[in-house]
Design a protein around this motif. Sequence first.
Motif, PDB file in Angstrom:
ATOM      1  N   GLN A 144       0.841  -1.202   0.000  1.00  0.00           N
ATOM      2  CA  GLN A 144       0.000   0.000   0.000  1.00  0.00           C
ATOM      3  C   GLN A 144       0.872   1.246   0.000  1.00  0.00           C
ATOM      4  O   GLN A 144       0.755   2.057  -0.899  1.00  0.00           O
ATOM      5  N   SER A 145       1.786   1.327   0.953  1.00  0.00           N
ATOM      6  CA  SER A 145       2.582   2.556   1.131  1.00  0.00           C
ATOM      7  C   SER A 145       3.692   2.682   0.101  1.00  0.00           C
ATOM      8  O   SER A 145       4.170   3.758  -0.212  1.00  0.00           O
ATOM      9  N   GLY A 146       4.164   1.506  -0.365  1.00  0.00           N
ATOM     10  CA  GLY A 146       5.314   1.538  -1.270  1.00  0.00           C
ATOM     11  C   GLY A 146       6.604   1.884  -0.557  1.00  0.00           C
ATOM     12  O   GLY A 146       7.606   2.195  -1.201  1.00  0.00           O
ATOM     13  N   GLU A 147       6.580   1.829   0.785  1.00  0.00           N
ATOM     14  CA  GLU A 147       7.786   2.208   1.554  1.00  0.00           C
ATOM     15  C   GLU A 147       8.181   1.173   2.598  1.00  0.00           C
ATOM     16  O   GLU A 147       9.153   1.367   3.309  1.00  0.00           O
ATOM     17  N   ALA A 159      -6.462   5.152   8.006  1.00  0.00           N
ATOM     18  CA  ALA A 159      -6.500   4.177   9.117  1.00  0.00           C
ATOM     19  C   ALA A 159      -5.324   3.209   8.971  1.00  0.00           C
ATOM     20  O   ALA A 159      -4.980   2.798   7.864  1.00  0.00           O
ATOM     21  N   VAL A 160      -4.740   2.836  10.117  1.00  0.00           N
ATOM     22  CA  VAL A 160      -3.581   1.932  10.075  1.00  0.00           C
ATOM     23  C   VAL A 160      -3.989   0.583   9.488  1.00  0.00           C
ATOM     24  O   VAL A 160      -3.283  -0.005   8.683  1.00  0.00           O
ATOM     25  N   ALA A 161      -5.126   0.072   9.887  1.00  0.00           N
ATOM     26  CA  ALA A 161      -5.577  -1.237   9.375  1.00  0.00           C
ATOM     27  C   ALA A 161      -6.161  -1.032   7.974  1.00  0.00           C
ATOM     28  O   ALA A 161      -7.155  -0.334   7.790  1.00  0.00           O
ATOM     29  N   LYS A 221      -7.204  -8.950  15.120  1.00  0.00           N
ATOM     30  CA  LYS A 221      -6.090  -8.763  16.069  1.00  0.00           C
ATOM     31  C   LYS A 221      -5.637  -7.311  16.071  1.00  0.00           C
ATOM     32  O   LYS A 221      -5.423  -6.711  17.128  1.00  0.00           O
ATOM     33  N   GLU A 222      -5.494  -6.751  14.853  1.00  0.00           N
ATOM     34  CA  GLU A 222      -4.924  -5.395  14.728  1.00  0.00           C
ATOM     35  C   GLU A 222      -5.718  -4.366  15.528  1.00  0.00           C
ATOM     36  O   GLU A 222      -5.151  -3.535  16.214  1.00  0.00           O
ATOM     37  N   ILE A 223      -7.023  -4.420  15.433  1.00  0.00           N
ATOM     38  CA  ILE A 223      -7.785  -3.277  15.979  1.00  0.00           C
ATOM     39  C   ILE A 223      -8.558  -3.588  17.248  1.00  0.00           C
ATOM     40  O   ILE A 223      -8.886  -2.678  18.001  1.00  0.00           O
ATOM     41  N   ALA A 269       2.050   0.747  13.077  1.00  0.00           N
ATOM     42  CA  ALA A 269       2.301   1.930  12.236  1.00  0.00           C
ATOM     43  C   ALA A 269       1.663   1.668  10.878  1.00  0.00           C
ATOM     44  O   ALA A 269       1.528   0.514  10.464  1.00  0.00           O
ATOM     45  N   LYS A 270       1.306   2.723  10.211  1.00  0.00           N
ATOM     46  CA  LYS A 270       0.669   2.566   8.895  1.00  0.00           C
ATOM     47  C   LYS A 270       1.671   1.992   7.897  1.00  0.00           C
ATOM     48  O   LYS A 270       1.318   1.216   7.044  1.00  0.00           O
ATOM     49  N   SER A 271       2.906   2.416   8.040  1.00  0.00           N
ATOM     50  CA  SER A 271       3.916   1.832   7.152  1.00  0.00           C
ATOM     51  C   SER A 271       5.203   1.696   7.957  1.00  0.00           C
ATOM     52  O   SER A 271       5.664   2.661   8.562  1.00  0.00           O
TER      53      SER A 271
HETATM   54  C1  BG6 Z   1       1.855  -2.921   8.433  1.00  0.00           C
HETATM   55  C2  BG6 Z   1       0.468  -2.296   8.371  1.00  0.00           C
HETATM   56  O1  BG6 Z   1       2.697  -2.103   9.186  1.00  0.00           O
HETATM   57  O2  BG6 Z   1       2.393  -3.031   7.124  1.00  0.00           O
HETATM   58  C3  BG6 Z   1      -0.427  -3.227   7.601  1.00  0.00           C
HETATM   59  O3  BG6 Z   1      -0.037  -2.118   9.697  1.00  0.00           O
HETATM   60  C4  BG6 Z   1       0.156  -3.415   6.211  1.00  0.00           C
HETATM   61  O4  BG6 Z   1      -1.742  -2.678   7.497  1.00  0.00           O
HETATM   62  C5  BG6 Z   1       1.618  -3.877   6.264  1.00  0.00           C
HETATM   63  O5  BG6 Z   1      -0.610  -4.395   5.510  1.00  0.00           O
HETATM   64  C6  BG6 Z   1       2.261  -3.747   4.881  1.00  0.00           C
HETATM   65  O6  BG6 Z   1       2.259  -2.371   4.547  1.00  0.00           O
HETATM   66  P1  BG6 Z   1       2.324  -1.952   2.997  1.00  0.00           P
HETATM   67  O7  BG6 Z   1       2.267  -0.454   3.000  1.00  0.00           O
HETATM   68  O8  BG6 Z   1       3.634  -2.480   2.453  1.00  0.00           O
HETATM   69  O9  BG6 Z   1       1.139  -2.592   2.338  1.00  0.00           O
END
Ligand code: BG6
Length: 608
Positions: free
Chosen positions: A348-351, A397-399, A487-489, A602-604
């Motif tokens: 999702q984040s690409g990071e 949202a983090v999840a 679990k996450e939330i 963390a979100k990423s």
């Molecule tokens: C976790 C997030 O840190 O990273 C998850 O809480 C996410 O929601 C996972 O699926 C992978 O993150 P990304 O940005 O690479 O999809």
Amino acid sequence: MCGIVGYIGGDQAAPILLSGLEKLEYRGYDSAGMAVYTGDSLQIAKSKGRLQVLHDLVDGGKKLPGSVGIGHTRWATHGKPSDINSHPQVSKSGKFAVVHNGIIENYQEIKQKLIQKDVNFVSETDTEVVAQLLEYYYKGDILDAFIKVISRLQGSYALGILCVDDPEKLYAVRKDSPLVVGLGEHENYVASDIPSILNFTRDFYRLKDNEVVELTRQGVKIFNMEKEPIEKELVHVDWDLSVAEKGGYEHFMFKEIMEQPKALRDTISPRIKDGRIVLDDVTLTAEQLKQFNRISIVACGSAYHVGVVAKYVIEKLTRIPVEVDVASEFRYRQPILDSNSLVIVISQSGETADTLAALRESKRLGARVLSIVNVVGSSIANDSDDVLYTWAGPEIAVATTKAYSTQLAVVYLLAIYMADLLGKLSAEEYDEYVRELQALPDKVEQALQNKEDIQYFASKHFSAKDIFFIGRNLDYAISMEGSLKLKEISYIHSEAYAAGELKHGTISLMEEGTLVVAIATHQQLLEKMMSNVIEVRSRGALVLGLTTEDNGQIEKDVDFLFTVPSACEIMRPSLAVIPLQLFSYYMASMKGCDIDKPRNLAKSVTVE
Ligand code: BG6
């Protein structure tokens, strides 16, 4: 996603635009800009980066005197984050300035036609097409030109435009991307959402698709596409600002769960043209595909669960062997890769550090890398040979929910595209899959309807200590995501298990009242799943069943049943996940958890 603010009135526009854009920061963006009419021309200030960069560029607005302006925060979809790709985009002569939120699906076609008429484009954006087309159609009447442009556009858009020939007017329109009009005393506003201008007015018009707005200091006129005036009902809001930022929802996570149908439409529609799947600028050829003797999928968290679905789907359609790993394991297991390997990276984040490292290890070993990413211009996107973006918009949202769902949609598009290239699908099968893809957003919309049943069930079980999710095949992949969401939330311990594997150990944990969520959407394995349900129920478990509407007969075999609309087998995960997202949300909500920012997460995760 992007944010728009426009102002015309007696005060200086720039500080008002900055204030409005600040309130829109939560939506996620990577660049910002504004256009202000300063007495003889349109002054443009824009840059990649945070709003503070723009704020400093215009010295808090002082450098842009003038009381008419449009401002924008950009979430990149077409064209990486950069100064030149930031909005406003301007026309060839500088006569028109445009800010846009959404995706112009037919921008390439329009761009090519304008280039043939010697229009030079300076940006990579779809938005610049609007500015150039305005100038192309303009013969002195701005509204006429604007309506002509709108009638050419396909896709989703909220637009704000200024024309230097008539600085006493600000025009706007929306289709699929929200836009509101704010009404003041000798001043008027346009904005992507109410919170961004709630400090200045509490009186609004909510615009419907293709209602064209003309804002002046004196008032607001609204026209239909035939230039006929439209009367609008004034809406007075006395919302609390913090609630308003979530679109009226209590949490970003719930807002994003509800945004999934739109996120899916934005991700799927631009990639189906005349019944054929077109995958942006993915340059994989049939010859290259034929040379791949293995596909590796690498990701973390929920993105990894998409990878598990992808393994089943891609193998089923292309018959190419697929392996899937969590990135933190993949990068250290000396993966066997070479130029005959395709590595699909999902993020999702690409990071995410582990995923990025796995990508770089794959490149070092000579593999070709295709990534599925939600953030344009992110590290993973930049390092990949091919990128398929999920156009879910920023996910706060983090999840993850809408990003996860759009990743699934991109997996279906890619699997069908590859299978077709390899000649594995008949024309009928291909057309049927395309129809199923186009129907998916509406089916997800339906699956979101029975929230109350799920909320009721959660109210009975939110004090559970251990919950098991079981499934077979694609339902097993979905059970992983259902378990992680919970679990996450909600911080309730949970496990996902291959239903056929329970008897080899974990069934020892079944006690009176243990809650088991049995995901049973896979038609051919339904009977097997029901024997697993009998297995656990005979040991005291309480079973929540989840299946498609056409399998409602299993209601007699479970204690509670959620059903979702049916779909072709490979796309059922997109429907089965919806009740599980809602179930987790309500369980966490009943427990009073911090749903958007769960503890320890963390979100990423950009560190190892
Ligand atoms: C976790 C997030 O840190 O990273 C998850 O809480 C996410 O929601 C996972 O699926 C992978 O993150 P990304 O940005 O690479 O999809």
